[in-house]
Write a protein that holds these residues in place. Structure first.
Motif, PDB file in Angstrom:
ATOM      1  N   LYS A  35     -33.671 -39.001  25.446  1.00  0.00           N
ATOM      2  CA  LYS A  35     -32.963 -37.463  26.066  1.00  0.00           C
ATOM      3  C   LYS A  35     -32.737 -37.512  27.635  1.00  0.00           C
ATOM      4  N   GLU A  36     -33.758 -38.051  28.338  1.00  0.00           N
ATOM      5  CA  GLU A  36     -33.611 -38.202  29.946  1.00  0.00           C
ATOM      6  C   GLU A  36     -32.643 -39.227  30.147  1.00  0.00           C
ATOM      7  N   GLU A  37     -32.737 -40.574  29.622  1.00  0.00           N
ATOM      8  CA  GLU A  37     -31.864 -41.555  30.146  1.00  0.00           C
ATOM      9  C   GLU A  37     -30.491 -41.777  29.484  1.00  0.00           C
ATOM     10  N   HIS A  72     -27.302 -42.134  31.820  1.00  0.00           N
ATOM     11  CA  HIS A  72     -27.740 -41.481  32.716  1.00  0.00           C
ATOM     12  C   HIS A  72     -28.493 -42.286  34.145  1.00  0.00           C
ATOM     13  N   GLU A  73     -29.220 -43.087  33.665  1.00  0.00           N
ATOM     14  CA  GLU A  73     -30.212 -44.071  34.565  1.00  0.00           C
ATOM     15  C   GLU A  73     -29.731 -45.498  34.464  1.00  0.00           C
ATOM     16  N   ARG A 110     -38.376 -38.237  24.325  1.00  0.00           N
ATOM     17  CA  ARG A 110     -38.018 -37.812  25.741  1.00  0.00           C
ATOM     18  C   ARG A 110     -37.594 -38.484  26.463  1.00  0.00           C
ATOM     19  N   GLU A 111     -37.843 -39.864  26.776  1.00  0.00           N
ATOM     20  CA  GLU A 111     -37.238 -40.982  27.522  1.00  0.00           C
ATOM     21  C   GLU A 111     -35.715 -41.126  27.036  1.00  0.00           C
ATOM     22  N   ASP A 121     -30.214 -37.277  21.252  1.00  0.00           N
ATOM     23  CA  ASP A 121     -31.364 -37.033  20.143  1.00  0.00           C
ATOM     24  C   ASP A 121     -31.412 -38.123  18.960  1.00  0.00           C
ATOM     25  N   GLY A 128     -29.164 -38.761  27.239  1.00  0.00           N
ATOM     26  CA  GLY A 128     -28.814 -37.486  26.567  1.00  0.00           C
ATOM     27  C   GLY A 128     -28.464 -37.318  25.413  1.00  0.00           C
TER      28      GLY A 128
END
Length: 117
Positions: free
Chosen positions: A39-41, A83-84, A36-37, A45, A43
């Motif tokens: 994917k969020e940070e 992203h982050e 999950r992290e 898999d 983008g």
């Protein structure tokens, strides 16, 4: 190669490099949290390959548990994109020690160099 991400300047340990990941939410497995992290940070898999030894790190104001895994990009995954973070870098094992890593990440480097990919 090993993926590193550079923390934003305004955050704790600003501009230090780290192994990307994050917090495990209540009721979530460490494996699901990492997927999950990332994917969020970033983008992308992951396919998790195997776990590395767990350890804790005391930053003085907080103690964190590190639960590292070896992973690979999933076959259909897009390339990682920060992203982050302010930057990402792919490093060889031999060059990991040249990065200004967050203190909690050094035991992961030691584990990788002791038991290579």
């Amino acid at each position: 190669r090993v993926l590193l991400a550079q923390r934003p300047a305004h955050k704790h340990l600003g501009l230090k490099w780290e192994f990307p990941g994050g917090k495990v939410e209540p009721g979530e497995s460490p494996e699901a949290a990492l997927v999950r992290e990332i994917k969020e940070e970033l983008g992308c898999d992951l396919d998790l390959t195997r776990a590395l030894p767990r350890f804790t790190h005391d930053y003085g104001t907080v103690v964190i548990e590190m639960i590292p895994f070896l992973c690979a990009l999933a076959p259909a995954s897009p390339a990682p994109h920060p992203h982050e973070h302010v930057a990402i870098a792919w490093s060889s094992l031999a060059k990991l020690r040249t990065y200004d890593l967050a203190p909690a990440d050094w035991p992961v480097v030691d584990a990788l160099l002791t038991d290579p990919l």
